[in-house]
Design an enzyme around this catalytic site. Structure first.
Site, PDB file in Angstrom:
ATOM      1  N   LYS A  13      56.281  -2.918  82.472  1.00 55.08           N
ATOM      2  CA  LYS A  13      57.669  -3.245  82.090  1.00 55.08           C
ATOM      3  C   LYS A  13      57.882  -4.757  82.082  1.00 55.08           C
ATOM      4  CE  LYS A  13      59.354  -0.908  85.607  1.00 55.08           C
ATOM      5  NZ  LYS A  13      58.097  -0.418  86.217  1.00 55.08           N
ATOM      6  N   ARG A  88      67.315   3.013  88.295  1.00 56.79           N
ATOM      7  CA  ARG A  88      66.205   3.750  88.893  1.00 56.79           C
ATOM      8  C   ARG A  88      66.652   5.013  89.606  1.00 56.79           C
ATOM      9  NH1 ARG A  88      61.211   0.118  90.615  1.00 56.79           N
ATOM     10  NH2 ARG A  88      61.980  -1.665  89.506  1.00 56.79           N
ATOM     11  N   ARG A 127      46.876  -6.897  90.346  1.00 53.02           N
ATOM     12  CA  ARG A 127      47.933  -7.815  89.901  1.00 53.02           C
ATOM     13  C   ARG A 127      47.998  -9.055  90.790  1.00 53.02           C
ATOM     14  NH1 ARG A 127      53.893  -5.767  88.980  1.00 53.02           N
ATOM     15  NH2 ARG A 127      53.596  -4.904  91.044  1.00 53.02           N
ATOM     16  N   ARG A 160      51.347  -9.320  95.523  1.00 51.80           N
ATOM     17  CA  ARG A 160      52.655  -8.935  96.055  1.00 51.80           C
ATOM     18  C   ARG A 160      52.484  -8.024  97.268  1.00 51.80           C
ATOM     19  NH1 ARG A 160      56.389  -6.855  91.140  1.00 51.80           N
ATOM     20  NH2 ARG A 160      56.737  -5.109  92.574  1.00 51.80           N
ATOM     21  N   ARG A 171      55.833   3.939  96.529  1.00 52.60           N
ATOM     22  CA  ARG A 171      56.581   3.629  95.297  1.00 52.60           C
ATOM     23  C   ARG A 171      56.410   4.735  94.260  1.00 52.60           C
ATOM     24  NH1 ARG A 171      54.097  -2.017  94.118  1.00 52.60           N
ATOM     25  NH2 ARG A 171      55.302  -2.042  92.190  1.00 52.60           N
TER      26      ARG A 171
HETATM   27  P1  AP5 Z   1      53.658  -5.371  85.194  1.00 46.84           P
HETATM   28  O1  AP5 Z   1      54.041  -5.827  83.840  1.00 46.84           O
HETATM   29  O2  AP5 Z   1      53.922  -6.274  86.349  1.00 46.84           O
HETATM   30  O3  AP5 Z   1      54.236  -3.889  85.454  1.00 46.84           O
HETATM   31  P2  AP5 Z   1      55.685  -3.422  85.934  1.00 46.84           P
HETATM   32  O4  AP5 Z   1      55.940  -2.098  85.293  1.00 46.84           O
HETATM   33  O5  AP5 Z   1      56.683  -4.511  85.718  1.00 46.84           O
HETATM   34  O6  AP5 Z   1      55.367  -3.199  87.464  1.00 46.84           O
HETATM   35  P3  AP5 Z   1      56.205  -3.537  88.774  1.00 46.84           P
HETATM   36  O7  AP5 Z   1      55.281  -3.176  89.912  1.00 46.84           O
HETATM   37  O8  AP5 Z   1      56.748  -4.916  88.774  1.00 46.84           O
HETATM   38  O9  AP5 Z   1      57.332  -2.531  88.669  1.00 46.84           O
HETATM   39  P4  AP5 Z   1      58.072  -1.939  89.809  1.00 46.84           P
HETATM   40  O10 AP5 Z   1      59.038  -1.190  89.010  1.00 46.84           O
HETATM   41  O11 AP5 Z   1      57.365  -1.158  90.812  1.00 46.84           O
HETATM   42  O12 AP5 Z   1      58.510  -3.225  90.651  1.00 46.84           O
HETATM   43  P5  AP5 Z   1      59.820  -4.112  90.635  1.00 46.84           P
HETATM   44  O13 AP5 Z   1      59.420  -5.504  90.816  1.00 46.84           O
HETATM   45  O14 AP5 Z   1      60.689  -3.772  89.479  1.00 46.84           O
HETATM   46  O15 AP5 Z   1      52.092  -5.004  85.121  1.00 46.84           O
HETATM   47  C1  AP5 Z   1      51.382  -4.591  86.296  1.00 46.84           C
HETATM   48  C2  AP5 Z   1      49.952  -5.185  86.255  1.00 46.84           C
HETATM   49  O16 AP5 Z   1      49.244  -4.641  85.159  1.00 46.84           O
HETATM   50  C3  AP5 Z   1      49.909  -6.718  86.049  1.00 46.84           C
HETATM   51  O17 AP5 Z   1      48.821  -7.217  86.770  1.00 46.84           O
HETATM   52  C4  AP5 Z   1      49.699  -6.881  84.534  1.00 46.84           C
HETATM   53  O18 AP5 Z   1      49.035  -8.093  84.234  1.00 46.84           O
HETATM   54  C5  AP5 Z   1      48.845  -5.667  84.216  1.00 46.84           C
HETATM   55  N1  AP5 Z   1      49.114  -5.116  82.894  1.00 46.84           N
HETATM   56  C6  AP5 Z   1      50.309  -5.023  82.245  1.00 46.84           C
HETATM   57  N2  AP5 Z   1      50.161  -4.404  81.060  1.00 46.84           N
HETATM   58  C7  AP5 Z   1      48.851  -4.076  80.953  1.00 46.84           C
HETATM   59  C8  AP5 Z   1      48.063  -3.404  79.979  1.00 46.84           C
HETATM   60  N3  AP5 Z   1      48.622  -2.961  78.866  1.00 46.84           N
HETATM   61  N4  AP5 Z   1      46.746  -3.247  80.201  1.00 46.84           N
HETATM   62  C9  AP5 Z   1      46.157  -3.708  81.349  1.00 46.84           C
HETATM   63  N5  AP5 Z   1      46.849  -4.364  82.312  1.00 46.84           N
HETATM   64  C10 AP5 Z   1      48.175  -4.535  82.136  1.00 46.84           C
HETATM   65  O19 AP5 Z   1      60.554  -3.569  91.941  1.00 46.84           O
HETATM   66  C11 AP5 Z   1      60.020  -3.827  93.233  1.00 46.84           C
HETATM   67  C12 AP5 Z   1      60.891  -3.173  94.287  1.00 46.84           C
HETATM   68  O20 AP5 Z   1      62.243  -3.703  94.235  1.00 46.84           O
HETATM   69  C13 AP5 Z   1      61.074  -1.660  94.156  1.00 46.84           C
HETATM   70  O21 AP5 Z   1      59.988  -0.946  94.718  1.00 46.84           O
HETATM   71  C14 AP5 Z   1      62.377  -1.455  94.935  1.00 46.84           C
HETATM   72  O22 AP5 Z   1      62.182  -1.515  96.319  1.00 46.84           O
HETATM   73  C15 AP5 Z   1      63.194  -2.676  94.526  1.00 46.84           C
HETATM   74  N6  AP5 Z   1      64.010  -2.406  93.328  1.00 46.84           N
HETATM   75  C16 AP5 Z   1      63.892  -3.018  92.110  1.00 46.84           C
HETATM   76  N7  AP5 Z   1      64.796  -2.513  91.249  1.00 46.84           N
HETATM   77  C17 AP5 Z   1      65.493  -1.562  91.930  1.00 46.84           C
HETATM   78  C18 AP5 Z   1      66.536  -0.663  91.589  1.00 46.84           C
HETATM   79  N8  AP5 Z   1      67.061  -0.647  90.343  1.00 46.84           N
HETATM   80  N9  AP5 Z   1      66.984   0.176  92.526  1.00 46.84           N
HETATM   81  C19 AP5 Z   1      66.486   0.180  93.776  1.00 46.84           C
HETATM   82  N10 AP5 Z   1      65.486  -0.623  94.176  1.00 46.84           N
HETATM   83  C20 AP5 Z   1      64.996  -1.480  93.264  1.00 46.84           C
END
Ligand code: AP5
Length: 221
Positions: A13, A88, A127, A160, A171
């Site tokens: 994402k 979410r 990552r 991270r 997660r």
């Molecule tokens: P990346 O692009 O970073 O993936 P992502 O889907 O953004 O993953 P996140 O782990 O950031 O999502 P998340 O939803 O768990 O975490 P968030 O920060 O939002 O890609 C991942 C890896 O793969 C990278 O190394 C990238 O280079 C690689 N990659 C990408 N595309 C690729 C491809 N096509 N092929 C190969 N490699 C690839 O949230 C963190 C925490 O915050 C949550 O757990 C929660 O505690 C809190 N939080 C955030 N939002 C909310 C909410 N709305 N409600 C409640 N809690 C929340």
């Protein structure tokens, strides 16, 4: 254009959201990034959120809904915005609909990135993120030119805290229990599209770009 990006942790994402933001010239609003910035700044809300996120748990709705409400009302969101990681829970989705309805706006597309669980684990374990500018890399799939150093700003790349194996497992459970139902919520509204997020980032971006331009609800394979 108001876009919502969905998909399990590590589905790409953030990677795709950054590209779409550049392509469309609208801000990407990533709740995960915002919460990490608040925690790093030591704000009371940020530190409270960290108690949940460091364990791989979702942060309570009232915290994130408040953040989004304030953020999408900002001037730079007037032409549109991309939500990455929000909503979410079904409660967050309902709160978003209410906010947009009150402002006479609506979601144009909900893009769901589909990727198998074993691929998610591989992506998250490899990552690395820049401590200065937040750019994301992967040691195998999207490596920096110099190991451990950000291409964009020269900052240090780190893993991270919530990419540790136990937090990743938690997660994924949170995603299945609380976030997967949000897809069913959007299914009935006719603006949900699914994208196979297994290929390389350029291929995925090409598909996303087509879907956004097309305007029709289709499944991209
Ligand atoms: P990346 O692009 O970073 O993936 P992502 O889907 O953004 O993953 P996140 O782990 O950031 O999502 P998340 O939803 O768990 O975490 P968030 O920060 O939002 O890609 C991942 C890896 O793969 C990278 O190394 C990238 O280079 C690689 N990659 C990408 N595309 C690729 C491809 N096509 N092929 C190969 N490699 C690839 O949230 C963190 C925490 O915050 C949550 O757990 C929660 O505690 C809190 N939080 C955030 N939002 C909310 C909410 N709305 N409600 C409640 N809690 C929340």
């Amino acid at each position: 254009m108001i876009l919502v990006l969905m998909g399990p942790p590590g589905s790409g994402k953030g990677t795709q959201g950054a590209r779409i933001s550049e392509e469309l010239g609208i801000p990407r609003i990533a709740t995960g990034d915002t919460l990490r910035e608040m925690a790093a700044a030591g704000t009371p809300l940020g530190l409270k959120a960290k108690e949940y996120s460091s364990k791989g748990l979702l942060v309570p709705d009232e915290i994130v809904v408040g953040l989004i409400k304030e953020r999408i009302g900002a001037e730079d969101c007037r032409k549109g915005f991309i939500l990455d990681g929000f909503p979410r829970t079904v409660g967050q989705a309902e709160a978003l609909d209410a906010m947009l309805h009150a402002a006479g706006r609506k979601i144009d597309r909900v893009v769901n990135f589909e990727v198998p669980e074993e691929e998610v684990v591989r992506r998250l374990s490899g990552r690395r993120v820049c401590t200065q500018c937040g750019a994301t890399y992967h040691i195998e799939f999207v490596p920096p030119r110099v190991e451990g150093i950000c291409d964009a700003c020269g900052g240090t790349l780190v893993q991270r805290a919530d990419d540790a194996p136990e937090a990743v497992r938690r997660r994924l459970v949170e995603y299945e229990q609380k976030t997967a139902p949000v897809l069913r919520y959007y299914e009935g509204k006719g603006n949900l599209v699914h994208v196979d997020a297994s290929p390389d980032p350029d291929t995925i971006f090409g598909r996303v770009r087509e879907l956004i331009r097309e305007g029709s609800v289709v499944r991209a394979e």
